[in-house]
Scaffold this motif. Structure first.
Motif, PDB file in Angstrom:
ATOM      1  N   VAL A 192       0.862  -1.182   0.000  1.00  0.00           N
ATOM      2  CA  VAL A 192       0.000   0.000   0.000  1.00  0.00           C
ATOM      3  C   VAL A 192       0.899   1.232   0.000  1.00  0.00           C
ATOM      4  N   SER A 193       0.952   1.931  -1.130  1.00  0.00           N
ATOM      5  CA  SER A 193       1.907   3.023  -1.297  1.00  0.00           C
ATOM      6  C   SER A 193       1.434   3.944  -2.414  1.00  0.00           C
ATOM      7  N   ASP A 194       1.954   5.167  -2.426  1.00  0.00           N
ATOM      8  CA  ASP A 194       1.725   6.035  -3.585  1.00  0.00           C
ATOM      9  C   ASP A 194       2.848   5.876  -4.613  1.00  0.00           C
ATOM     10  N   PHE A 195       3.859   5.042  -4.295  1.00  0.00           N
ATOM     11  CA  PHE A 195       4.971   4.731  -5.191  1.00  0.00           C
ATOM     12  C   PHE A 195       5.741   5.985  -5.617  1.00  0.00           C
ATOM     13  N   LEU A 196       5.742   7.001  -4.758  1.00  0.00           N
ATOM     14  CA  LEU A 196       6.637   8.150  -4.923  1.00  0.00           C
ATOM     15  C   LEU A 196       7.914   7.800  -4.164  1.00  0.00           C
ATOM     16  N   SER A 197       8.903   7.327  -4.885  1.00  0.00           N
ATOM     17  CA  SER A 197      10.053   6.697  -4.248  1.00  0.00           C
ATOM     18  C   SER A 197      11.299   6.893  -5.076  1.00  0.00           C
ATOM     19  N   GLU A 198      12.433   6.665  -4.430  1.00  0.00           N
ATOM     20  CA  GLU A 198      13.679   6.562  -5.176  1.00  0.00           C
ATOM     21  C   GLU A 198      13.558   5.423  -6.181  1.00  0.00           C
ATOM     22  N   PRO A 199      14.265   5.512  -7.322  1.00  0.00           N
ATOM     23  CA  PRO A 199      14.208   4.427  -8.307  1.00  0.00           C
ATOM     24  C   PRO A 199      14.773   3.127  -7.730  1.00  0.00           C
ATOM     25  N   GLY A 200      14.448   2.031  -8.409  1.00  0.00           N
ATOM     26  CA  GLY A 200      15.042   0.758  -8.050  1.00  0.00           C
ATOM     27  C   GLY A 200      14.125  -0.177  -7.290  1.00  0.00           C
ATOM     28  N   TRP A 201      12.834   0.170  -7.102  1.00  0.00           N
ATOM     29  CA  TRP A 201      11.926  -0.689  -6.344  1.00  0.00           C
ATOM     30  C   TRP A 201      11.334  -1.793  -7.205  1.00  0.00           C
ATOM     31  N   GLU A 202      11.439  -1.685  -8.529  1.00  0.00           N
ATOM     32  CA  GLU A 202      10.802  -2.658  -9.415  1.00  0.00           C
ATOM     33  C   GLU A 202      11.384  -4.058  -9.240  1.00  0.00           C
ATOM     34  N   LYS A 203      12.709  -4.161  -9.143  1.00  0.00           N
ATOM     35  CA  LYS A 203      13.338  -5.488  -9.024  1.00  0.00           C
ATOM     36  C   LYS A 203      12.977  -6.174  -7.707  1.00  0.00           C
ATOM     37  N   PRO A 204      13.071  -5.500  -6.537  1.00  0.00           N
ATOM     38  CA  PRO A 204      12.622  -6.146  -5.294  1.00  0.00           C
ATOM     39  C   PRO A 204      11.151  -6.537  -5.324  1.00  0.00           C
ATOM     40  N   LEU A 205      10.307  -5.747  -5.990  1.00  0.00           N
ATOM     41  CA  LEU A 205       8.897  -6.105  -6.103  1.00  0.00           C
ATOM     42  C   LEU A 205       8.739  -7.374  -6.932  1.00  0.00           C
ATOM     43  N   GLY A 206       9.497  -7.473  -8.023  1.00  0.00           N
ATOM     44  CA  GLY A 206       9.460  -8.677  -8.843  1.00  0.00           C
ATOM     45  C   GLY A 206       9.912  -9.908  -8.077  1.00  0.00           C
ATOM     46  N   HIS A 207      10.928  -9.764  -7.213  1.00  0.00           N
ATOM     47  CA  HIS A 207      11.382 -10.883  -6.393  1.00  0.00           C
ATOM     48  C   HIS A 207      10.300 -11.308  -5.401  1.00  0.00           C
ATOM     49  N   LEU A 208       9.577 -10.340  -4.860  1.00  0.00           N
ATOM     50  CA  LEU A 208       8.505 -10.646  -3.921  1.00  0.00           C
ATOM     51  C   LEU A 208       7.399 -11.454  -4.610  1.00  0.00           C
ATOM     52  N   VAL A 209       7.122 -11.107  -5.871  1.00  0.00           N
ATOM     53  CA  VAL A 209       6.072 -11.783  -6.629  1.00  0.00           C
ATOM     54  C   VAL A 209       6.423 -13.251  -6.879  1.00  0.00           C
ATOM     55  N   GLN A 210       7.702 -13.568  -6.986  1.00  0.00           N
ATOM     56  CA  GLN A 210       8.109 -14.941  -7.266  1.00  0.00           C
ATOM     57  C   GLN A 210       7.708 -15.904  -6.162  1.00  0.00           C
ATOM     58  N   ARG A 211       7.572 -15.405  -4.943  1.00  0.00           N
ATOM     59  CA  ARG A 211       7.263 -16.276  -3.808  1.00  0.00           C
ATOM     60  C   ARG A 211       5.854 -16.078  -3.263  1.00  0.00           C
ATOM     61  N   HIS A 212       5.300 -14.873  -3.442  1.00  0.00           N
ATOM     62  CA  HIS A 212       4.042 -14.529  -2.785  1.00  0.00           C
ATOM     63  C   HIS A 212       3.002 -14.060  -3.796  1.00  0.00           C
ATOM     64  N   GLU A 213       1.761 -14.015  -3.345  1.00  0.00           N
ATOM     65  CA  GLU A 213       0.668 -13.435  -4.120  1.00  0.00           C
ATOM     66  C   GLU A 213       0.606 -11.952  -3.756  1.00  0.00           C
ATOM     67  N   VAL A 214       0.938 -11.063  -4.696  1.00  0.00           N
ATOM     68  CA  VAL A 214       1.152  -9.646  -4.384  1.00  0.00           C
ATOM     69  C   VAL A 214       0.118  -8.776  -5.087  1.00  0.00           C
ATOM     70  N   VAL A 215      -0.446  -7.837  -4.327  1.00  0.00           N
ATOM     71  CA  VAL A 215      -1.348  -6.822  -4.869  1.00  0.00           C
ATOM     72  C   VAL A 215      -0.764  -5.454  -4.531  1.00  0.00           C
ATOM     73  N   ALA A 216      -0.582  -4.620  -5.547  1.00  0.00           N
ATOM     74  CA  ALA A 216      -0.144  -3.241  -5.338  1.00  0.00           C
ATOM     75  C   ALA A 216      -1.377  -2.358  -5.183  1.00  0.00           C
ATOM     76  N   VAL A 217      -1.517  -1.741  -4.013  1.00  0.00           N
ATOM     77  CA  VAL A 217      -2.618  -0.801  -3.772  1.00  0.00           C
ATOM     78  C   VAL A 217      -2.029   0.587  -3.918  1.00  0.00           C
ATOM     79  N   ARG A 218      -2.264   1.202  -5.038  1.00  0.00           N
ATOM     80  CA  ARG A 218      -1.607   2.456  -5.397  1.00  0.00           C
ATOM     81  C   ARG A 218      -2.484   3.648  -4.976  1.00  0.00           C
ATOM     82  N   LEU A 219      -1.981   4.456  -4.049  1.00  0.00           N
ATOM     83  CA  LEU A 219      -2.699   5.619  -3.540  1.00  0.00           C
ATOM     84  C   LEU A 219      -2.399   6.835  -4.409  1.00  0.00           C
ATOM     85  N   PHE A 220      -3.420   7.635  -4.686  1.00  0.00           N
ATOM     86  CA  PHE A 220      -3.172   8.870  -5.423  1.00  0.00           C
ATOM     87  C   PHE A 220      -4.273   9.882  -5.126  1.00  0.00           C
ATOM     88  N   ASP A 221      -3.995  11.121  -5.472  1.00  0.00           N
ATOM     89  CA  ASP A 221      -4.961  12.214  -5.343  1.00  0.00           C
ATOM     90  C   ASP A 221      -5.188  12.812  -6.724  1.00  0.00           C
TER      91      ASP A 221
END
Length: 329
Positions: free
Chosen positions: A208-237
């Motif tokens: 649960v994030s707005d994904f306003l972040s330093e670059p480089g989060w895509e690869k760790p997210l992909g690694h998380l998906v390999q083991r778990h069932e992942v849903v990105a809850v993207r917050l925005f205004d």
């Protein structure tokens, strides 16, 4: 890299509530959610809460002879040809997963152009979903990130666990503006790597994030998906995508605290803002799609009931897709 500017909200100073007061606030929030959201969902979902926690992965459990009520897509044609008798594959679905909420509560989630900030819509969604899951015997846990990983709640069941989760979210308050702790962008990659290290068993993970972040989060997210069932809850205004004509206004970078004045009466400036926002939206959606996660977009003007129903519909489509893929395998 161009900074992502957004309007400053007055009164954004840190909340100084004491633990007892935040606990009481968590109880009030959960009671309100139970009466105004969960009760409505009981009728809309018609008791079908299983799809909220059903994984797409299906494990082959057994083979047996075909019966009249069986789905023909589950026929194992190789076994059928060998035994000269129709046989179907029986699958065991992933049902024993705990649910983890990976919560980005960095400074940028305090923004909201209307009556609610992204933090409030995050609390509401997490509270409702955690309560729905624990009511049906599931366990929920959380990782809470502010300027770093600040708390870990191991998965447990029951209403007290939901209260503990909401209490911890309420206690996580940004530092005062301009402090050293607020300089720099959110390090979402660090949070995702921590999540992967702390979840030894297959789980349902809500980032649960707005994904306003330093670059480089895509690869760790992909690694998380390999083991778990992942849903990105993207917050925005909505104001993050398009600026109205407000005249001369002060804007503040929600992550770094930098401030500047801009003339929103300038149509050219508003067009450039909208173009940059659209480009960022496209990059973000592409990155989430590459990572292989389901994405639920949650706006500060969303109705929580509608948001949870959208999520349930998304899960049903995922389950149907998983069954079809297993049948074709």
């Amino acid at each position: 890299m161009m900074a992502w500017w957004r309007k400053s909200k007055p009164g954004g100073a840190a909340n100084d509530e004491r633990p007892l007061e935040t606990a009481q606030a968590a109880e009030r929030l959960l009671r309100r959610l139970e009466w105004t959201v969960v009760r409505r969902l009981d009728g809309l979902l018609q008791g079908d809460y299983r799809t909220l926690m059903r994984g797409a992965g299906l494990d082959l459990a057994d083979l047996r002879e075909y019966q009249l009520h069986d789905d023909v897509r589950h026929i194992d044609w190789n076994v059928t040809a060998r035994l000269q008798q129709p046989h179907v594959r029986v699958f065991t679905e992933d049902r024993e997963m705990a649910a983890w909420f990976v919560l980005d509560l960095s400074r940028s989630v305090d923004f909201g152009s209307g009556t609610r900030a992204k933090r409030e819509i995050s609390q509401g969604f997490v509270g409702v979903l955690a309560r729905l899951l624990t009511r049906h015997g599931n366990r929920v846990g959380a990782l809470v990130y502010g300027t770093e990983l600040e708390a870990v709640l191991p998965p447990r069941g029951g209403r007290p666990q939901v209260l503990q989760l909401l209490h911890r979210m309420a206690r996580r308050v940004p530092e005062a503006r301009g402090t050293k702790a607020q300089k720099g962008m959110t390090r979402l990659a660090e949070l995702l790597r921590s999540a992967a290290a702390m979840m030894p068993r297959r789980s349902m993970v809500f980032v649960v994030s707005d994904f306003l972040s330093e670059p480089g989060w895509e690869k760790p997210l992909g690694h998380l998906v390999q083991r778990h069932e992942v849903v990105a809850v993207r917050l925005f205004d909505p104001l993050e995508r398009e600026l109205p004509d407000l005249g001369l206004v002060p804007l503040t970078d929600a992550e770094t605290g930098e401030q500047m004045w801009v003339d929103t009466h300038d149509a050219g400036f508003r067009r450039r803002f909208a173009r940059i926002a659209a480009e960022r939206e496209a990059r973000l959606r592409e990155a989430l799609a590459r990572a292989g996660v389901d994405t639920l977009e949650l706006s500060t003007d969303d109705d929580l009931v509608d948001a949870v129903v959208r999520f349930a519909d998304m899960r049903r489509r995922r389950v149907r897709h998983g069954r079809a893929a297993a049948a074709m395998a």
